[in-house]
Design an enzyme around this catalytic site. Structure first.
Site, PDB file in Angstrom:
ATOM      1  N   LYS A   1      -6.945  20.111 -12.506  1.00  0.00           N
ATOM      2  CA  LYS A   1      -9.007  19.532 -11.928  1.00  0.00           C
ATOM      3  C   LYS A   1      -9.180  20.789 -12.140  1.00  0.00           C
ATOM      4  O   LYS A   1      -8.531  22.011 -12.001  1.00  0.00           O
ATOM      5  CB  LYS A   1      -9.157  18.539 -10.364  1.00  0.00           C
ATOM      6  CG  LYS A   1      -8.783  17.210 -10.982  1.00  0.00           C
ATOM      7  CD  LYS A   1      -7.858  16.636 -10.058  1.00  0.00           C
ATOM      8  CE  LYS A   1      -7.184  14.559 -10.045  1.00  0.00           C
ATOM      9  NZ  LYS A   1      -6.142  16.030 -10.380  1.00  0.00           N
ATOM     10  N   ALA A   2     -10.391  20.774 -10.741  1.00  0.00           N
ATOM     11  CA  ALA A   2     -11.171  22.179 -11.341  1.00  0.00           C
ATOM     12  C   ALA A   2     -10.276  23.569 -10.625  1.00  0.00           C
ATOM     13  O   ALA A   2     -10.649  24.582 -11.373  1.00  0.00           O
ATOM     14  CB  ALA A   2     -12.641  22.161 -11.298  1.00  0.00           C
TER      15      ALA A   2
ATOM     16  N   TYR B   1     -10.949   4.824 -15.487  1.00  0.00           N
ATOM     17  CA  TYR B   1      -9.913   4.426 -14.478  1.00  0.00           C
ATOM     18  C   TYR B   1     -11.430   4.724 -13.456  1.00  0.00           C
ATOM     19  O   TYR B   1     -10.087   3.610 -12.372  1.00  0.00           O
ATOM     20  CB  TYR B   1     -10.314   6.304 -14.280  1.00  0.00           C
ATOM     21  CG  TYR B   1      -9.905   7.201 -12.563  1.00  0.00           C
ATOM     22  CD1 TYR B   1      -8.389   7.259 -13.108  1.00  0.00           C
ATOM     23  CD2 TYR B   1     -10.450   7.440 -12.015  1.00  0.00           C
ATOM     24  CE1 TYR B   1      -7.753   7.624 -11.649  1.00  0.00           C
ATOM     25  CE2 TYR B   1     -10.086   8.779 -11.230  1.00  0.00           C
ATOM     26  CZ  TYR B   1      -8.286   8.224 -10.582  1.00  0.00           C
ATOM     27  OH  TYR B   1      -8.222   8.944  -9.729  1.00  0.00           O
TER      28      TYR B   1
ATOM     29  N   SER C   1     -10.302   5.817  -5.780  1.00  0.00           N
ATOM     30  CA  SER C   1     -11.077   7.592  -5.947  1.00  0.00           C
ATOM     31  C   SER C   1     -12.583   7.663  -6.053  1.00  0.00           C
ATOM     32  O   SER C   1     -13.331   6.435  -5.955  1.00  0.00           O
ATOM     33  CB  SER C   1     -10.337   7.400  -7.050  1.00  0.00           C
ATOM     34  OG  SER C   1     -11.521   8.721  -7.202  1.00  0.00           O
TER      35      SER C   1
HETATM   36  P1  NAD Z   1      -0.170  13.180  -9.695  1.00  0.00           P
HETATM   37  O1  NAD Z   1      -0.314  12.498 -11.451  1.00  0.00           O
HETATM   38  O2  NAD Z   1       0.066  14.022  -9.431  1.00  0.00           O
HETATM   39  O3  NAD Z   1       0.446  11.728  -9.400  1.00  0.00           O
HETATM   40  C1  NAD Z   1       0.985  10.591  -9.964  1.00  0.00           C
HETATM   41  C2  NAD Z   1       2.016   9.718  -9.875  1.00  0.00           C
HETATM   42  O4  NAD Z   1       2.623   8.168 -10.618  1.00  0.00           O
HETATM   43  C3  NAD Z   1       2.551  11.020 -11.102  1.00  0.00           C
HETATM   44  O5  NAD Z   1       3.807  11.581 -11.446  1.00  0.00           O
HETATM   45  C4  NAD Z   1       3.323   9.785 -12.853  1.00  0.00           C
HETATM   46  O6  NAD Z   1       4.312  10.665 -12.595  1.00  0.00           O
HETATM   47  C5  NAD Z   1       3.766   8.901 -11.681  1.00  0.00           C
HETATM   48  N1  NAD Z   1       3.072   7.346 -11.939  1.00  0.00           N
HETATM   49  C6  NAD Z   1       1.732   7.339 -12.887  1.00  0.00           C
HETATM   50  N2  NAD Z   1       1.911   5.456 -13.308  1.00  0.00           N
HETATM   51  C7  NAD Z   1       3.733   5.201 -12.757  1.00  0.00           C
HETATM   52  C8  NAD Z   1       4.274   4.788 -13.070  1.00  0.00           C
HETATM   53  N3  NAD Z   1       4.229   3.392 -14.356  1.00  0.00           N
HETATM   54  N4  NAD Z   1       5.161   4.089 -12.590  1.00  0.00           N
HETATM   55  C9  NAD Z   1       6.174   5.122 -11.820  1.00  0.00           C
HETATM   56  N5  NAD Z   1       5.440   6.136 -11.042  1.00  0.00           N
HETATM   57  C10 NAD Z   1       4.383   6.670 -12.153  1.00  0.00           C
HETATM   58  O7  NAD Z   1      -1.819  12.801  -8.907  1.00  0.00           O
HETATM   59  P2  NAD Z   1      -2.057  12.679  -7.988  1.00  0.00           P
HETATM   60  O8  NAD Z   1      -3.248  13.437  -7.899  1.00  0.00           O
HETATM   61  O9  NAD Z   1      -0.860  12.819  -6.957  1.00  0.00           O
HETATM   62  O10 NAD Z   1      -2.836  10.969  -7.693  1.00  0.00           O
HETATM   63  C11 NAD Z   1      -2.472   9.910  -6.611  1.00  0.00           C
HETATM   64  C12 NAD Z   1      -2.931   8.713  -6.241  1.00  0.00           C
HETATM   65  O11 NAD Z   1      -4.354   9.166  -5.735  1.00  0.00           O
HETATM   66  C13 NAD Z   1      -3.772   7.912  -7.238  1.00  0.00           C
HETATM   67  O12 NAD Z   1      -3.417   6.794  -7.498  1.00  0.00           O
HETATM   68  C14 NAD Z   1      -5.098   9.223  -7.845  1.00  0.00           C
HETATM   69  O13 NAD Z   1      -5.243   8.182  -8.636  1.00  0.00           O
HETATM   70  C15 NAD Z   1      -5.494   9.450  -6.931  1.00  0.00           C
HETATM   71  N6  NAD Z   1      -6.545  10.100  -6.622  1.00  0.00           N
HETATM   72  C16 NAD Z   1      -5.873  11.349  -6.897  1.00  0.00           C
HETATM   73  C17 NAD Z   1      -7.967  11.706  -6.320  1.00  0.00           C
HETATM   74  C18 NAD Z   1      -7.037  13.989  -7.008  1.00  0.00           C
HETATM   75  O14 NAD Z   1      -8.212  14.385  -7.207  1.00  0.00           O
HETATM   76  N7  NAD Z   1      -5.727  14.239  -6.526  1.00  0.00           N
HETATM   77  C19 NAD Z   1      -8.575  11.871  -6.407  1.00  0.00           C
HETATM   78  C20 NAD Z   1      -8.367  10.273  -6.242  1.00  0.00           C
HETATM   79  C21 NAD Z   1      -7.871   9.251  -6.032  1.00  0.00           C
HETATM   80  N1  GDD Z   2     -10.083  20.121 -15.231  1.00  0.00           N
HETATM   81  C1  GDD Z   2     -11.090  21.029 -15.219  1.00  0.00           C
HETATM   82  N2  GDD Z   2     -11.291  22.165 -16.073  1.00  0.00           N
HETATM   83  N3  GDD Z   2     -13.047  21.238 -14.769  1.00  0.00           N
HETATM   84  C2  GDD Z   2     -13.535  22.190 -15.023  1.00  0.00           C
HETATM   85  C3  GDD Z   2     -13.004  23.212 -15.719  1.00  0.00           C
HETATM   86  C4  GDD Z   2     -11.753  23.511 -16.612  1.00  0.00           C
HETATM   87  O1  GDD Z   2     -11.281  24.015 -16.791  1.00  0.00           O
HETATM   88  N4  GDD Z   2     -13.890  24.350 -15.798  1.00  0.00           N
HETATM   89  C5  GDD Z   2     -15.097  23.433 -15.433  1.00  0.00           C
HETATM   90  N5  GDD Z   2     -15.253  21.331 -14.701  1.00  0.00           N
HETATM   91  C6  GDD Z   2     -15.767  21.280 -14.469  1.00  0.00           C
HETATM   92  C7  GDD Z   2     -15.592  19.611 -14.511  1.00  0.00           C
HETATM   93  O2  GDD Z   2     -15.968  19.662 -16.063  1.00  0.00           O
HETATM   94  C8  GDD Z   2     -16.426  19.189 -13.751  1.00  0.00           C
HETATM   95  O3  GDD Z   2     -17.809  19.148 -13.981  1.00  0.00           O
HETATM   96  C9  GDD Z   2     -16.396  19.405 -12.298  1.00  0.00           C
HETATM   97  O4  GDD Z   2     -15.945  20.998 -12.939  1.00  0.00           O
HETATM   98  C10 GDD Z   2     -14.935  19.117 -11.927  1.00  0.00           C
HETATM   99  O5  GDD Z   2     -13.862  18.026 -13.155  1.00  0.00           O
HETATM  100  P1  GDD Z   2     -12.662  17.635 -12.595  1.00  0.00           P
HETATM  101  O6  GDD Z   2     -11.837  18.675 -10.641  1.00  0.00           O
HETATM  102  O7  GDD Z   2     -11.382  17.777 -13.123  1.00  0.00           O
HETATM  103  O8  GDD Z   2     -12.917  16.464 -12.304  1.00  0.00           O
HETATM  104  P2  GDD Z   2     -13.810  16.047 -11.454  1.00  0.00           P
HETATM  105  O9  GDD Z   2     -14.146  16.210  -9.896  1.00  0.00           O
HETATM  106  O10 GDD Z   2     -14.936  15.356 -12.084  1.00  0.00           O
HETATM  107  O11 GDD Z   2     -12.807  14.208 -11.023  1.00  0.00           O
HETATM  108  C11 GDD Z   2     -12.050  14.392 -10.098  1.00  0.00           C
HETATM  109  O12 GDD Z   2     -11.883  13.824  -9.041  1.00  0.00           O
HETATM  110  C12 GDD Z   2     -12.978  12.521  -8.676  1.00  0.00           C
HETATM  111  C13 GDD Z   2     -12.075  12.561  -7.260  1.00  0.00           C
HETATM  112  O13 GDD Z   2     -13.179  12.826  -6.608  1.00  0.00           O
HETATM  113  C14 GDD Z   2     -10.865  13.825 -10.704  1.00  0.00           C
HETATM  114  O14 GDD Z   2      -9.401  13.926 -10.826  1.00  0.00           O
HETATM  115  C15 GDD Z   2     -10.859  12.093 -10.521  1.00  0.00           C
HETATM  116  O15 GDD Z   2      -9.555  11.527 -11.179  1.00  0.00           O
HETATM  117  C16 GDD Z   2     -11.241  11.459  -9.401  1.00  0.00           C
HETATM  118  O16 GDD Z   2     -10.719   9.733  -9.283  1.00  0.00           O
END
Ligand code: NAD
Ligand code: GDD
Length: 363
Positions: free
Chosen positions: A219-220, A176, A145
């Site tokens: 997420k946002a 994280y 990430s």
């Molecule tokens: P998500 O939460 O939708 O999917 C993750 C899945 O992993 C969930 O369904 C959860 O039940 C499963 N899981 C968690 N722990 C487990 C375990 N012990 N055994 C089996 N399953 C398990 O998240 P996502 O957005 O699809 O993210 C997927 C990957 O990408 C993650 O590693 C996350 O950290 C990474 N990632 C996502 C984002 C993003 O913006 N979505 C950003 C950066 C990194």
């Molecule tokens: N979630 C969320 N919900 N965020 C909001 C909202 C709301 O209603 N309103 C404003 N925000 C703002 C948050 O305060 C933050 O500053 C920005 O939107 C982005 O928030 P997120 O989308 O929740 O996460 P992020 O971009 O800070 O981090 C995400 O991206 C990473 C990778 O780039 C997370 O999902 C991390 O887990 C991920 O690794």
């Protein structure tokens, strides 16, 4: 012969000290294992490989099957916890490629509050990579990430886009981000010491259909879409944004993400080398909301309220795509307007289904 990756994340080469056999391309009947497949990205990845003609896909998640966003036809779905070593052995049996995306994670609302849960995902990566190695997997992908980057470089909304080398000296997102950095190291050493080809993408905020849109982990992009839908449905003209709206991010559409995972995992120039996988279209959260309102066809913007005590994360974050373009001649390119239109429509449909008492996926 011995090979080395680029290792731009460290500026140090970790050449593999084993003889690595040239592997054959993965055949359509070879087993592909995908963990986290009940969730957003891995679920879409299973669909992507299925649509590409792969016929032997094993999808794994600890969530009960009825909570998975997608059940891809012809895919073997296993409900197992991959933080448990013996389950990982079962999951990786016969695997040719392993895509490990399982993690306990979410948007800022989750990762700021539940740092222990985030850190505990180290068990998933520790056991999965060992099981993949023992099973003789030829390629192992890990989803890292942008939260692994040094947070001191992200204190201004007018941020300089993050390059791969910006993870070190390390000052990652608490919980994280450190788990991701440590798991990246596992990937690098399994290549250097044991010769398993590992691949590491640092995702920047990913959005799209079949992702979490409610419940605290959203997420946002999904959260603001849902909030607009709720306001319109409830006859309200107000909306609350976390932070002051000036914080900046880039958002990658899911189709670019799954395509990028495929490209990275099949490029030997990227072995064990962390690479940005993200959009470089930087927007403020205020601008993001304006785009969501456009996707909703709103004629009059909602009145914005700012919750300054809500989780905010870093002030600015963007992806520098110089390296991925150099190696793959490709970068994520779906515009935020196009991706948000599809995402908003999907969330609206889910919202209406839930209101009508029908089954929905919220993660
Ligand atoms: P998500 O939460 O939708 O999917 C993750 C899945 O992993 C969930 O369904 C959860 O039940 C499963 N899981 C968690 N722990 C487990 C375990 N012990 N055994 C089996 N399953 C398990 O998240 P996502 O957005 O699809 O993210 C997927 C990957 O990408 C993650 O590693 C996350 O950290 C990474 N990632 C996502 C984002 C993003 O913006 N979505 C950003 C950066 C990194
Ligand atoms: N979630 C969320 N919900 N965020 C909001 C909202 C709301 O209603 N309103 C404003 N925000 C703002 C948050 O305060 C933050 O500053 C920005 O939107 C982005 O928030 P997120 O989308 O929740 O996460 P992020 O971009 O800070 O981090 C995400 O991206 C990473 C990778 O780039 C997370 O999902 C991390 O887990 C991920 O690794």
């Amino acid at each position: 012969s011995s090979k080395s990756g680029n290792f731009r994340g460290h500026g140090v080469a970790y050449p593999c000290d084993r003889v690595v056999e040239t592997d054959a391309p993965t055949g359509k009947d070879d087993l592909i294992v995908i963990t986290g497949a009940g969730g957003f990205i891995a679920g879409n990845l299973a669909l992507y490989f299925h649509n590409k003609g792969f016929r032997n896909i094993r999808a794994v998640d600890k969530k009960p099957l009825y909570e998975w966003y997608q059940h891809v036809p012809g895919v073997e779905n296993l409900c197992l916890d991959v933080s448990v070593e013996e389950n990982c052995r079962r999951v990786c049996e016969g695997a040719v490629e392993v895509y490990n995306l399982a993690a306990d994670m979410g948007g800022m609302g989750f990762i700021e509050r539940f740092r222990v849960e985030c850190l505990r995902s180290i068990l998933v990566n520790t056991h999965m990579i060992e099981a993949a190695y023992r099973a003789g997997a030829r390629r192992y992908f890990f989803s890292s990430s942008a939260c692994a980057y040094n947070t001191l470089l992200q204190q201004d909304p007018n941020v300089r886009a993050l390059r791969e080398e910006d993870a070190y000296p390390a000052f990652a997102e608490r919980g994280y981000g450190w788990e991701k950095l440590m798991s990246e190291l596992f990937c690098q050493e399994y290549w250097a010491e044991r010769g398993m080809k590992t691949f590491i993408a640092r995702f920047h905020n990913v959005y799209g259909p079949h992702g979490t849109w409610d419940g605290g982990r959203e997420k946002a992009p999904a959260a603001l879409s849902r909030k607009v839908i709720e306001s319109l449905d409830g006859g309200s003209t107000d909306i609350t944004i976390w932070g002051d709206g000036t914080q900046t991010r880039s958002f990658m559409y899911i189709d670019d993400c799954v395509q990028g995972i495929d490209k990275i995992t099949h490029c030997d120039d990227l072995i064990a080398t962390p690479v940005n996988l993200g959009s470089s279209e930087l927007v403020s959260i205020d601008e993001l909301l304006t785009k969501v309102e456009k996707a909703a066809n709103l004629k009059t913007p909602l009145t914005r309220h700012y919750d300054l005590d809500a989780p905010k994360g870093v002030a600015g974050r963007n992806s520098d795509n110089t390296f991925i373009k150099e190696v793959l001649n490709w970068e994520p390119s779906t515009s935020l307007d196009v991706g948000l239109a599809k995402t908003y429509a999907w969330i609206k449909e889910q919202y209406e289904r839930r209101k009508a008492g029908k089954r929905v996926g919220i993660g």
